[in-house]
Motif scaffolding. Structure first.
Motif, PDB file in Angstrom:
ATOM      1  N   PRO A   1       9.191   4.727   4.677  1.00 11.39           N
ATOM      2  CA  PRO A   1       8.218   5.798   4.454  1.00 11.39           C
ATOM      3  C   PRO A   1       6.885   5.263   3.947  1.00 11.39           C
ATOM      4  O   PRO A   1       6.788   4.139   3.444  1.00 11.39           O
ATOM      5  CB  PRO A   1       8.897   6.656   3.374  1.00 11.39           C
ATOM      6  N   ASP A   2       5.844   6.093   4.069  1.00 16.11           N
ATOM      7  CA  ASP A   2       4.549   5.736   3.484  1.00 16.11           C
ATOM      8  C   ASP A   2       4.620   5.752   1.966  1.00 16.11           C
ATOM      9  O   ASP A   2       3.988   4.950   1.301  1.00 16.11           O
ATOM     10  CB  ASP A   2       3.454   6.697   3.969  1.00 16.11           C
ATOM     11  N   ASP A   3       5.389   6.714   1.426  1.00 12.23           N
ATOM     12  CA  ASP A   3       5.579   6.783  -0.025  1.00 12.23           C
ATOM     13  C   ASP A   3       6.764   5.898  -0.386  1.00 12.23           C
ATOM     14  O   ASP A   3       7.923   6.262  -0.181  1.00 12.23           O
ATOM     15  CB  ASP A   3       5.836   8.223  -0.461  1.00 12.23           C
ATOM     16  N   LEU A   4       6.482   4.717  -0.931  1.00  9.06           N
ATOM     17  CA  LEU A   4       7.520   3.734  -1.169  1.00  9.06           C
ATOM     18  C   LEU A   4       8.488   4.143  -2.271  1.00  9.06           C
ATOM     19  O   LEU A   4       9.547   3.545  -2.412  1.00  9.06           O
ATOM     20  CB  LEU A   4       6.886   2.389  -1.519  1.00  9.06           C
ATOM     21  N   ARG A   5       8.128   5.151  -3.068  1.00 11.62           N
ATOM     22  CA  ARG A   5       9.023   5.622  -4.117  1.00 11.62           C
ATOM     23  C   ARG A   5       9.801   6.866  -3.704  1.00 11.62           C
ATOM     24  O   ARG A   5      10.434   7.510  -4.531  1.00 11.62           O
ATOM     25  CB  ARG A   5       8.216   5.912  -5.400  1.00 11.62           C
ATOM     26  N   SER A   6       9.785   7.192  -2.430  1.00 13.07           N
ATOM     27  CA  SER A   6      10.484   8.379  -1.945  1.00 13.07           C
ATOM     28  C   SER A   6      11.987   8.260  -2.191  1.00 13.07           C
ATOM     29  O   SER A   6      12.588   7.199  -2.004  1.00 13.07           O
ATOM     30  CB  SER A   6      10.223   8.575  -0.448  1.00 13.07           C
TER      31      SER A   6
ATOM     32  N   THR B   1      11.954 -10.259  -6.883  1.00 11.79           N
ATOM     33  CA  THR B   1      11.535 -10.916  -5.673  1.00 11.79           C
ATOM     34  C   THR B   1      10.196 -10.399  -5.182  1.00 11.79           C
ATOM     35  O   THR B   1       9.693 -10.850  -4.185  1.00 11.79           O
ATOM     36  CB  THR B   1      12.565 -10.708  -4.564  1.00 11.79           C
ATOM     37  N   GLY B   2       9.637  -9.438  -5.867  1.00 11.93           N
ATOM     38  CA  GLY B   2       8.360  -8.898  -5.440  1.00 11.93           C
ATOM     39  C   GLY B   2       8.495  -7.782  -4.434  1.00 11.93           C
ATOM     40  O   GLY B   2       7.508  -7.287  -3.933  1.00 11.93           O
ATOM     41  N   ASP B   3       9.644  -7.373  -4.076  1.00  7.70           N
ATOM     42  CA  ASP B   3       9.864  -6.315  -3.116  1.00  7.70           C
ATOM     43  C   ASP B   3       9.927  -4.989  -3.854  1.00  7.70           C
ATOM     44  O   ASP B   3      10.796  -4.751  -4.648  1.00  7.70           O
ATOM     45  CB  ASP B   3      11.170  -6.574  -2.374  1.00  7.70           C
ATOM     46  N   ALA B   4       8.996  -4.095  -3.550  1.00  6.71           N
ATOM     47  CA  ALA B   4       8.851  -2.890  -4.356  1.00  6.71           C
ATOM     48  C   ALA B   4       9.983  -1.896  -4.169  1.00  6.71           C
ATOM     49  O   ALA B   4      10.141  -0.998  -4.975  1.00  6.71           O
ATOM     50  CB  ALA B   4       7.531  -2.202  -4.021  1.00  6.71           C
ATOM     51  N   ILE B   5      10.757  -2.034  -3.112  1.00  5.84           N
ATOM     52  CA  ILE B   5      11.794  -1.039  -2.883  1.00  5.84           C
ATOM     53  C   ILE B   5      13.162  -1.664  -2.704  1.00  5.84           C
ATOM     54  O   ILE B   5      14.076  -1.028  -2.212  1.00  5.84           O
ATOM     55  CB  ILE B   5      11.454  -0.189  -1.645  1.00  5.84           C
ATOM     56  N   SER B   6      13.324  -2.896  -3.101  1.00  4.75           N
ATOM     57  CA  SER B   6      14.613  -3.560  -2.989  1.00  4.75           C
ATOM     58  C   SER B   6      15.051  -4.078  -4.343  1.00  4.75           C
ATOM     59  O   SER B   6      14.229  -4.398  -5.185  1.00  4.75           O
ATOM     60  CB  SER B   6      14.542  -4.719  -2.005  1.00  4.75           C
ATOM     61  N   PRO B   7      16.348  -4.175  -4.557  1.00  6.60           N
ATOM     62  CA  PRO B   7      16.836  -4.630  -5.852  1.00  6.60           C
ATOM     63  C   PRO B   7      16.776  -6.132  -5.978  1.00  6.60           C
ATOM     64  O   PRO B   7      16.493  -6.837  -5.007  1.00  6.60           O
ATOM     65  CB  PRO B   7      18.299  -4.163  -5.831  1.00  6.60           C
TER      66      PRO B   7
ATOM     67  N   ILE C   1       0.850  -1.200   0.000  1.00  8.47           N
ATOM     68  CA  ILE C   1       0.000   0.000   0.000  1.00  8.47           C
ATOM     69  C   ILE C   1       0.876   1.236   0.000  1.00  8.47           C
ATOM     70  O   ILE C   1       1.712   1.420   0.894  1.00  8.47           O
ATOM     71  CB  ILE C   1      -0.932   0.010   1.216  1.00  8.47           C
ATOM     72  N   ASN C   2       0.683   2.074  -0.991  1.00  8.02           N
ATOM     73  CA  ASN C   2       1.443   3.313  -1.117  1.00  8.02           C
ATOM     74  C   ASN C   2       0.587   4.464  -0.629  1.00  8.02           C
ATOM     75  O   ASN C   2      -0.464   4.757  -1.193  1.00  8.02           O
ATOM     76  CB  ASN C   2       1.857   3.530  -2.571  1.00  8.02           C
ATOM     77  N   ARG C   3       1.020   5.137   0.443  1.00  8.05           N
ATOM     78  CA  ARG C   3       0.259   6.258   0.999  1.00  8.05           C
ATOM     79  C   ARG C   3       0.963   7.589   0.746  1.00  8.05           C
ATOM     80  O   ARG C   3       0.711   8.569   1.429  1.00  8.05           O
ATOM     81  CB  ARG C   3       0.053   6.060   2.501  1.00  8.05           C
ATOM     82  N   GLY C   4       1.870   7.623  -0.223  1.00  7.17           N
ATOM     83  CA  GLY C   4       2.601   8.849  -0.530  1.00  7.17           C
ATOM     84  C   GLY C   4       1.759   9.829  -1.331  1.00  7.17           C
ATOM     85  O   GLY C   4       0.718   9.490  -1.895  1.00  7.17           O
ATOM     86  N   PRO C   5       2.203  11.081  -1.446  1.00  6.01           N
ATOM     87  CA  PRO C   5       1.438  12.115  -2.153  1.00  6.01           C
ATOM     88  C   PRO C   5       1.321  11.881  -3.646  1.00  6.01           C
ATOM     89  O   PRO C   5       0.428  12.425  -4.286  1.00  6.01           O
ATOM     90  CB  PRO C   5       2.227  13.401  -1.850  1.00  6.01           C
ATOM     91  N   GLU C   6       2.224  11.066  -4.226  1.00  2.00           N
ATOM     92  CA  GLU C   6       2.188  10.844  -5.666  1.00  2.00           C
ATOM     93  C   GLU C   6       1.506   9.528  -6.028  1.00  2.00           C
ATOM     94  O   GLU C   6       1.620   9.049  -7.146  1.00  2.00           O
ATOM     95  CB  GLU C   6       3.619  10.838  -6.224  1.00  2.00           C
ATOM     96  N   GLN C   7       0.760   8.941  -5.080  1.00  2.00           N
ATOM     97  CA  GLN C   7       0.221   7.614  -5.305  1.00  2.00           C
ATOM     98  C   GLN C   7      -0.755   7.572  -6.481  1.00  2.00           C
ATOM     99  O   GLN C   7      -0.765   6.598  -7.242  1.00  2.00           O
ATOM    100  CB  GLN C   7      -0.466   7.117  -4.037  1.00  2.00           C
TER     101      GLN C   7
END
Length: 453
Positions: free
Chosen positions: A251-256, A198-204, A162-168
């Motif tokens: 962070p709430d915004d996973l693309r921060s 691996t399905g991890d949205a913020i890991s390589p 779940i992405n709760r960032g401002p750009e979601q």
């Protein structure tokens, strides 16, 4: 939002068992009346697939979008198919119940409503299928990576970030548009590129521990490869390495890309174990804590590469010994990483680690043997073989080293129940350990087991 192309099909026998007549017989035989829990569970199964006669419908749950905007509803899609060559009549429930859990939160039930305009009874011709969507708003308590467990029917759980960032909203809309404009194969490749194999949205690629949840252990992920391997060249020894990184804040915004949202502490320990000596001591161990900023995807796009990551920080290396055997260095570093090709298939990774030495009192000439750059070159796929080589070139003569590691998933060799990788390595040159940074290791080959690569 991209959809995973693989659906999770229920066994047909499950629905053969719960036709209207067999359900009634089952309830009479088991003594179930209107007594609550067990009867309701059976009724839920019957609602999912009420089929007349001997034929039955196959019901599949499609994997929800891997990344979801918090202000958009959770949507789960069931696929009803008449694949027995017989026309079917299927009863569709008005609501679908699931349990949501994540991080350190206990499971919480959620009820999803059937989409408007879908009749309670579906009539399917032979070979026909019908998608039925169920939706509900995300609870406010849902954060990070959420596990969705269906209630009342047999299906594998789904994981949604779940992405709760401002750009979601913009992110979600862009992913939906890209998914609609692509073929299923392209959509799968896009999902892999966005989320990592691996399905991890913020890991390589290569990270196996989730860093998107909210529990303490959700901050932890793999860093450098982890393995133990044995070899012989004059004497028998083993080389083993442990390595983790810890994300200080999720962070709430996973693309921060902000500094504090992507600050990591890492620890790596590498040992050379002398198995030929009488007491089998560890000849030398390198301890390396690090603090650094890191993003696996900077967002920069180019026709020359698929993805670019970046890391910068400071690393310490020492062997914990005193006197003449003491070794210690501090290294501020930067590390860009470029990936080329399809990230879900065989692709090339080039990652130079550029550093400078601070505090080399016990080993002032170390740059002559290992230089100022570690050049890592990898080729392979997330679910197949991988060849990774680290090259070093000292500032004097032809001093330097070659460290090559080949890995292959054990699941492909021994079956899906096995985890980790078969590991084979080759080292030639200076500096396999800190103690012998200025002694030449002509070559040694080892074979072993790897947890992460």
């Amino acid at each position: 939002m991209p959809f995973v192309a693989i659906s999770l099909a229920f066994p047909t026998a499950l629905f053969d068992r719960f036709t209207p007549c067999s359900l009634a017989r089952h309830r009479r035989a088991s003594g179930y009346r209107k007594r609550g829990g067990p009867a309701r569970a059976l009724a839920a199964l019957a609602l999912l697939s009420t089929v007349c006669g001997e034929a039955s419908a196959t019901v599949s749950m499609l994997q929800p979008a891997r990344i979801a905007a918090a202000n958009e509803p959770l949507q789960i899609t069931l696929l009803y198919a008449a694949d027995d060559g017989t026309a079917l009549t299927v009863t569709v429930p008005q609501t679908l119940r699931v349990n949501l859990s994540g991080g350190e939160q206990s499971p919480r039930p959620l009820e999803l409503a059937r989409e408007a305009g879908v009749p309670t009874t579906l009539r399917l011709r032979p070979g026909q299928f019908r998608k039925v969507r169920f939706t509900a708003p995300w609870p406010e308590s849902a954060r990070g990576e959420v596990r969705i467990d269906p209630i009342g029917f047999d299906a594998s759980p789904a994981l949604v970030v779940i992405n709760r960032g401002p750009e979601q909203d913009a992110i979600a809309q862009a992913e939906r548009n890209e998914s609609k404009a692509s073929t299923p194969a392209q959509a799968a490749a896009t999902a892999a590129a966005l989320d990592g194999p691996t399905g991890d949205a913020i890991s390589p690629p290569g990270d196996s521990l989730s860093t998107t949840g909210r529990g303490v252990f959700a901050h932890v992920s793999y860093y450098e490869p982890m393995y133990i391997a044995f070899g012989h060249n004059g004497d028998t020894n083993a080389r083993l390495q442990l390595s983790f990184k810890y994300r200080l804040r999720i962070p709430d915004d996973l693309r921060s890309k902000s500094f504090t949202d992507n600050l990591y502490f890492a620890y790596t320990q590498t040992s050379i174990w002398d198995l030929s000596a009488e007491s089998r001591p560890f000849r030398d161990t390198t301890y390396s804590p690090q603090l650094f900023y890191y993003v696996p995807d900077t967002g920069w796009r180019s026709p020359f590469f698929t993805r670019m990551g970046f890391a910068a920080g400071i690393a310490h290396e020492s062997n914990g010994k005193g006197g003449d055997d003491s070794r210690s260095i501090n290294m501020p570093f930067i590390r860009p990483t470029w990936e080329f090709g399809d990230l879900a298939a065989n692709h090339l990774t080039v990652s130079p680690k550029i550093y400078y030495y601070v505090g080399t009192k016990n080993n002032p000439d170390i740059a002559a043997y290992r230089g100022y750059v570690d050049l890592l070159v990898k080729y392979g796929s997330p679910d197949g073989w991988q060849l990774a080589t680290t090259l070093r070139k000292g500032t004097k003569h032809w001093y330097g080293s070659v460290d090559t590691q080949f890995t292959y998933p054990l699941a492909k060799l021994l079956g899906s129940a096995w985890g980790g990788y078969l590991w084979a390595g080759y080292f030639n040159g200076y500096g396999e350990d800190l103690l012998d940074y200025n002694n030449r290791q002509h070559w040694i080959a080892r074979i072993g087991y790897s947890i992460a690569r």
